[in-house]
Design a protein around this motif. Structure first.
Motif, short mmCIF file in Angstrom:
data_model
loop_
_atom_site.label_atom_id
_atom_site.label_comp_id
_atom_site.label_asym_id
_atom_site.label_seq_id
_atom_site.Cartn_x
_atom_site.Cartn_y
_atom_site.Cartn_z
N LYS A 299 0.85 -1.19 0.00
CA LYS A 299 0.00 0.00 0.00
C LYS A 299 0.89 1.24 0.00
O LYS A 299 1.74 1.40 0.87
N VAL A 300 0.68 2.12 -0.98
CA VAL A 300 1.44 3.37 -1.07
C VAL A 300 0.46 4.54 -1.09
O VAL A 300 -0.50 4.55 -1.86
N LEU A 301 0.73 5.51 -0.23
CA LEU A 301 -0.08 6.72 -0.15
C LEU A 301 0.81 7.90 -0.54
O LEU A 301 1.82 8.16 0.12
N SER A 302 0.45 8.59 -1.62
CA SER A 302 1.22 9.78 -2.00
C SER A 302 0.46 11.02 -1.61
O SER A 302 -0.77 11.08 -1.69
N LEU A 303 1.19 12.01 -1.12
CA LEU A 303 0.59 13.29 -0.72
C LEU A 303 1.40 14.42 -1.34
O LEU A 303 2.63 14.36 -1.37
N TRP A 304 0.69 15.42 -1.84
CA TRP A 304 1.38 16.56 -2.42
C TRP A 304 0.61 17.83 -2.14
O TRP A 304 -0.54 17.82 -1.75
N SER A 305 1.30 18.95 -2.38
CA SER A 305 0.66 20.25 -2.19
C SER A 305 1.25 21.22 -3.21
O SER A 305 1.41 20.89 -4.37
N MET A 306 1.65 22.41 -2.75
CA MET A 306 2.01 23.49 -3.68
C MET A 306 3.23 23.17 -4.54
O MET A 306 3.37 23.69 -5.64
N GLY A 307 4.14 22.33 -4.05
CA GLY A 307 5.35 22.03 -4.80
C GLY A 307 5.08 21.41 -6.16
O GLY A 307 5.88 21.55 -7.08
N LEU A 308 3.96 20.69 -6.28
CA LEU A 308 3.56 20.19 -7.60
C LEU A 308 2.60 21.16 -8.29
O LEU A 308 2.72 21.44 -9.47
N ASN A 309 1.63 21.66 -7.53
CA ASN A 309 0.56 22.44 -8.15
C ASN A 309 1.03 23.76 -8.72
O ASN A 309 0.62 24.16 -9.82
#
Length: 715
Positions: A299-309
């Protein structure tokens, strides 16, 4: 109100539940600097998202309730004049007269509203009905354009609809958390603390952090990849290349539940490890370790925010990350999925209500004729009332002022004179505005300096409404204090303008509960179905996660993951792979501007400091702006800690105190984005940034620009 109430924190998208108690009576009452008694704040242990936890911002939020409030409408004919207090009647007459004048002379597309994730959903919804329905222009955009629009377009492109598929429960069920473009420990601390407690207790659980900075998040990672700015797609394609070489793919999932894998495969074959490692500035060993964690974790959970957006290829980055989930089948089950961490407290509610220039309520698009027709019918409008073209985005409103295509700009609950890119250009455009309305709870702000009419808005504690957090949990915010002065809820202001423009039948709402009841009707049978929710149910049972169709049992209000049936919102029900090559930064460093500047948030402060700048404890935590510089670069520049440097881009400049640290990569520097000209002298990070944007999401690349740095001699 003299009893304890439950509500939600009005800062970030984590959406922490709060219990707020009235000030005690007597000599021991805690008061703010103005002598106003302060409401006591604790975490709500029954809230499914935060489980009783709260960060320093939430714990101190009531300390700013009565400080520097805008209490009455203020007006001036020109920006050179001083404001004078006027009545609401005069204010409404000014707005209606100006709207009618612009309609008659320029057409409705000369009218623009720029809103905010600080809105409650009811505020967002009424603004959409006024602008997109009654007036017939889609020129409503929000600061989500600067924050989350790449996540929106990424989800739509890959899954066919917006909406993070995961829940915060997945933080405590995953085998591997892959955090990219997010300093979660500081920007979403309660989310991070929830995962971190689980991570400590389970040695098999891996944490990968991808960030050019050695942040508090990266410090506790099993693997920190300090990639070069702008190389995220190279990294994702490089991981995919290794997974393909190792045959670590879920071919059954790919065959039965996805489209366009062959196109994706053709692209990733061009990203061998030596090429990717060199491009990203990391070792082949670390790249392989990262890919191995993906391959070996169930199980892999990826989280992102402004660095990608916040990137000129933001949509491609988001979809590149989702590709990794699709090729390994790590989606639609506990502990797995691609999870965008929302910036604003109700950016999700804004997306649900249609609060961007290309959206309509209920996760609909203005470009879709059927969607337009559905909304027209539900609103009781004549066919063709809703325009079929995308409205002006936030930045296009600024350029529209430059070209005199905008005759009225209405800004509400946001502070673009700090948060917009290319601030000097933004300010010059605002000086050309024929008529700017600024609607906010606080005064002064940087944006109020550029407004003709100021409208006092009731803040989150002074009105009832709903907000949706990053995991799709909707919380009812009770009103627990009266509005300061003559402040009014945002939705009431929009509705009254609508009535005075002759649209009385469309704004016949007695209260926010009526507004919410109409709004959720537009979500019925849509991906964000909330038709089973009402203010009363939310107040009685607590926060509820959508989808929550009509007839749902509020006893079962949480744990609603998306895509557990592996059916997506595309034409054939399959998720879409994307095939993108990396283009890199829109403005890479060069001999004249050899450094990459990246900007971001700090733990205590919030966005442009409109509220946190007035809270003593937080100001003491972060008293002044600074710039992080690597020791090698500091030596080359001949600067020491606490000396000042001038930072210049081709658009503007700023002065910052030096903080030498190995937590930043060489040739990359970091400046916090919070300080506008009211709080510091010549320290506006966005005076340096540019407006180049993702062609799909229209989100500017606020995360990176080319700068040069010079030491400021002591006078």
């Amino acid at each position: 109100m003299n009893k304890k109430v439950t509500t939600v924190c009005p800062y970030c998208g984590v959406g922490c539940g709060l219990e707020v108690s009235p000030p005690s009576s007597g000599k021991t009452t805690n008061c703010d600097s103005l002598g106003n008694p302060i409401w006591k704040v604790m975490g709500d242990r029954n809230h499914p998202s935060s489980l009783g936890k709260v960060c320093v911002k939430g714990a101190t939020v009531t300390e700013a309730m009565h400080k520097s409030r805008l209490k009455y409408p203020l007006y001036r004919e020109t920006l050179a004049q001083e404001f004078r207090q006027i009545s609401w009647e005069e204010a409404y007459n000014l707005i209606v007269d100006r709207i009618n004048t612009v309609k008659d002379t320029m057409g409705v597309d000369g009218i623009c509203i720029y809103g905010s994730g600080q809105f409650q959903t009811e505020d967002y919804y009424i603004a959409q009905k006024l602008m997109k329905g009654c007036l017939g222009t889609n020129n409503f955009d929000a600061n989500s354009r600067l924050c989350m629009s790449s996540a929106v377009s990424g989800y739509i492109g890959s899954f066919g609809a917006d909406g993070p598929p995961c829940t915060y429960e997945d933080l405590e069920l995953t085998d591997c958390a892959f955090l990219v473009g997010t300093n979660t420990a500081e920007c979403h601390p309660i989310v991070f603390n929830r995962f971190r407690a689980y991570h400590k207790k389970n040695p098999h659980v891996k944490l990968i952090v991808v960030d050019p900075r050695g942040t508090a998040t990266a410090e506790v990672a099993n693997l920190h990849l300090a990639i070069n700015p702008g190389t995220d797609i190279d990294l994702f394609n490089g991981i995919a290349y290794l997974l393909l070489q190792w045959n670590a793919l879920d071919y059954d999932f790919i065959e039965h539940h996805t489209n366009y894998f062959a196109d994706f495969k053709d692209v990733i074959l061009q990203y061998p490890s030596d090429k990717v490692a060199e491009k990203c500035g990391i070792s082949i060993e670390d790249l392989e370790t990262c890919a191995r964690y993906w391959a070996e974790s169930e199980k892999v959970l990826s989280l992102w925010s402004m660095g990608l957006n916040q990137s000129s290829e933001g949509t491609a980055k988001v979809r590149g990350l989702i590709n990794l989930h699709l090729m390994t089948g790590k989606i639609g089950k506990e502990g797995s999925g691609a999870f965008s961490l929302t910036g604003q407290p109700n950016a999700m509610g804004g997306r649900e209500a249609g609060g961007l220039a290309h959206l309509l309520p209920g996760y609909r698009s203005v470009l879709n004729p059927q969607h337009r027709q559905e909304v027209e019918q539900l609103w009781g409008l004549p066919s063709g009332s809703i325009d079929g073209k995308v409205g002006k985005t936030a930045w296009e409103m600024i350029t529209g002022l430059e070209t005199e295509e905008v005759g009225l700009l209405w800004v509400a609950a946001t502070n673009p004179v700090v948060s917009m890119p290319d601030l000097e250009r933004t300010k010059k455009a605002l000086l050309k505005s024929p008529f700017t309305i600024y609607q906010d709870a606080y005064y002064p702000t940087e944006t109020s300096h550029y407004a003709h009419l100021l409208l006092p808005a009731a803040q989150w504690s002074e009105k009832a409404g709903t907000m949706t957090n990053s995991e799709r949990v909707v919380t009812y915010c009770q009103q627990f204090s009266p509005p300061d002065g003559e402040a009014k809820p945002d939705w009431e202001i929009f509705a009254e303008v609508g009535r005075r423009l002759g649209f009385e039948q469309y704004f016949n709402f007695k209260n926010a509960s009526d507004v919410h009841r109409e709004f959720v009707r537009l979500t019925k049978n849509r991906p964000c179905d909330m038709s089973g929710m009402t203010h009363e149910i939310l107040a009685d049972y607590g926060s509820i996660q959508w989808p929550f169709p009509e007839g749902s049992n509020p006893e079962h209000r949480y744990g609603r993951r998306l895509y557990t049936d592996l059916k997506f919102h595309t034409d054939n029900g399959k998720a879409n792979f994307s095939a993108y090559h990396s283009r890199g930064l829109a403005e890479p460093p060069n001999p004249d501007y050899p450094f990459v500047l990246t900007v971001g948030r700090l733990y205590g402060h919030w966005h442009t400091m409109t509220r946190t700048g007035r809270i003593d404890k937080i100001v003491k935590m972060h008293p002044e702006p600074f710039i992080e510089i690597h020791p090698k670069d500091a030596q080359q520049l001949n600067v020491q800690d606490d000396e000042f440097v001038k930072v210049e881009s081709i658009r503007g400049e700023g002065k910052f105190k030096v903080k030498i640290t190995r937590s930043i990569s060489p040739k990359t520097v970091f400046v916090p984005m919070h300080w506008g000209f009211l709080w510091a002298d010549n320290a506006e990070a966005n005076s340096l940034t540019h407006s180049e944007a993702c062609p799909i999401s229209k989100q500017p690349e606020l995360k990176a620009c080319a700068v040069k740095i010079s030491k400021i001699p002591l006078s």
